[in-house]
Write a protein that holds these residues in place. Structure first.
Motif, PDB file in Angstrom:
ATOM      1  N   LEU A 127       0.835  -1.198   0.000  1.00  0.00           N
ATOM      2  CA  LEU A 127       0.000   0.000   0.000  1.00  0.00           C
ATOM      3  C   LEU A 127       0.867   1.245   0.000  1.00  0.00           C
ATOM      4  O   LEU A 127       1.905   1.303   0.666  1.00  0.00           O
ATOM      5  N   ILE A 128       0.429   2.242  -0.754  1.00  0.00           N
ATOM      6  CA  ILE A 128       1.091   3.545  -0.780  1.00  0.00           C
ATOM      7  C   ILE A 128       0.649   4.330   0.450  1.00  0.00           C
ATOM      8  O   ILE A 128      -0.529   4.337   0.789  1.00  0.00           O
ATOM      9  N   ILE A 129       1.582   5.011   1.091  1.00  0.00           N
ATOM     10  CA  ILE A 129       1.265   5.959   2.154  1.00  0.00           C
ATOM     11  C   ILE A 129       1.085   7.304   1.472  1.00  0.00           C
ATOM     12  O   ILE A 129       2.014   7.829   0.863  1.00  0.00           O
ATOM     13  N   ASP A 130      -0.124   7.856   1.556  1.00  0.00           N
ATOM     14  CA  ASP A 130      -0.431   9.105   0.852  1.00  0.00           C
ATOM     15  C   ASP A 130      -1.072  10.104   1.808  1.00  0.00           C
ATOM     16  O   ASP A 130      -2.265  10.028   2.091  1.00  0.00           O
ATOM     17  N   THR A 131      -0.273  11.039   2.299  1.00  0.00           N
ATOM     18  CA  THR A 131      -0.767  12.040   3.243  1.00  0.00           C
ATOM     19  C   THR A 131      -1.763  12.990   2.593  1.00  0.00           C
ATOM     20  O   THR A 131      -2.512  13.660   3.293  1.00  0.00           O
ATOM     21  N   GLY A 132      -1.806  13.034   1.273  1.00  0.00           N
ATOM     22  CA  GLY A 132      -2.739  13.906   0.568  1.00  0.00           C
ATOM     23  C   GLY A 132      -4.071  13.254   0.234  1.00  0.00           C
ATOM     24  O   GLY A 132      -5.001  13.916  -0.200  1.00  0.00           O
ATOM     25  N   ALA A 133      -4.163  11.956   0.449  1.00  0.00           N
ATOM     26  CA  ALA A 133      -5.418  11.237   0.191  1.00  0.00           C
ATOM     27  C   ALA A 133      -6.290  11.324   1.442  1.00  0.00           C
ATOM     28  O   ALA A 133      -5.853  10.960   2.531  1.00  0.00           O
ATOM     29  N   SER A 134      -7.500  11.786   1.292  1.00  0.00           N
ATOM     30  CA  SER A 134      -8.363  11.933   2.464  1.00  0.00           C
ATOM     31  C   SER A 134      -8.819  10.580   3.006  1.00  0.00           C
ATOM     32  O   SER A 134      -8.974  10.416   4.213  1.00  0.00           O
ATOM     33  N   ASN A 135      -9.022   9.611   2.132  1.00  0.00           N
ATOM     34  CA  ASN A 135      -9.504   8.287   2.536  1.00  0.00           C
ATOM     35  C   ASN A 135      -8.568   7.185   2.057  1.00  0.00           C
ATOM     36  O   ASN A 135      -7.907   7.321   1.029  1.00  0.00           O
ATOM     37  N   SER A 136      -8.571   6.102   2.788  1.00  0.00           N
ATOM     38  CA  SER A 136      -7.836   4.923   2.355  1.00  0.00           C
ATOM     39  C   SER A 136      -8.622   4.243   1.240  1.00  0.00           C
ATOM     40  O   SER A 136      -9.848   4.234   1.248  1.00  0.00           O
TER      41      SER A 136
ATOM     42  N   VAL B 121     -12.973   1.243   3.477  1.00  0.00           N
ATOM     43  CA  VAL B 121     -12.246   1.706   2.295  1.00  0.00           C
ATOM     44  C   VAL B 121     -13.177   2.039   1.135  1.00  0.00           C
ATOM     45  O   VAL B 121     -14.299   1.549   1.048  1.00  0.00           O
ATOM     46  N   VAL B 122     -12.650   2.861   0.273  1.00  0.00           N
ATOM     47  CA  VAL B 122     -13.252   3.154  -1.020  1.00  0.00           C
ATOM     48  C   VAL B 122     -12.469   2.325  -2.039  1.00  0.00           C
ATOM     49  O   VAL B 122     -11.250   2.181  -1.921  1.00  0.00           O
ATOM     50  N   LEU B 123     -13.152   1.753  -2.996  1.00  0.00           N
ATOM     51  CA  LEU B 123     -12.494   0.973  -4.034  1.00  0.00           C
ATOM     52  C   LEU B 123     -12.705   1.637  -5.391  1.00  0.00           C
ATOM     53  O   LEU B 123     -13.801   2.140  -5.671  1.00  0.00           O
TER      54      LEU B 123
END
Length: 137
Positions: free
Chosen positions: A30-39, A90-92
């Protein structure tokens, strides 16, 4: 919050932070994305990760476009080192475009993204010098 854990991460040539963890007891990247609001989870990884989902009647957006075909799933298990969340929501959506870009740079594909919803909850700290993600829970 009384537990802390450190996770080594891969810092890719494309400047992505990637960790290995478990989703529904299955090893995942999994990418760690501080800019993504949701996993998010790649729609194409749902079967591999035993994720049941329903159509989501809202649109989502990425940094470059609107995502219209999205799905939603609750009650999944996320394990990052010593941390375990049995209500991982999660959102898919289809992450083929992301994985194609990664693979073009020689980077193994990912199953999804850990976003701000989890990173904030775990008080995540990124140490780029040591390639360590620190979590408190």
């Amino acid at each position: 919050m009384n537990k802390k854990t450190n996770i080594n991460f891969e810092f890719t040539i494309s400047n992505h932070i990637i960790i290995e963890c478990k989703v529904n007891l299955i090893m995942s990247r999994l990418i760690i994305d501080t800019g993504a609001s949701n996993s998010c989870i790649n729609y194409l990884s749902a079967k591999k990760l035993n994720i049941n989902f329903k159509k989501y009647n809202e649109n989502a957006s990425s940094a470059t476009s609107i995502i219209t075909d999205i799905f939603h799933s609750k009650n999944n298990i996320l394990e990052i080192s010593d941390y375990k969340n049995q209500n991982f929501e999660v959102v898919l959506f289809d992450m083929s475009q992301i994985n194609n870009l990664l693979e073009d740079k020689g980077i193994k594909s990912v199953d999804g993204i850990i976003g701000g919803d989890i990173l904030k909850k775990l008080r995540a700290k990124i140490n780029y010098k040591k390639n360590i993600l620190s979590l408190e829970f």
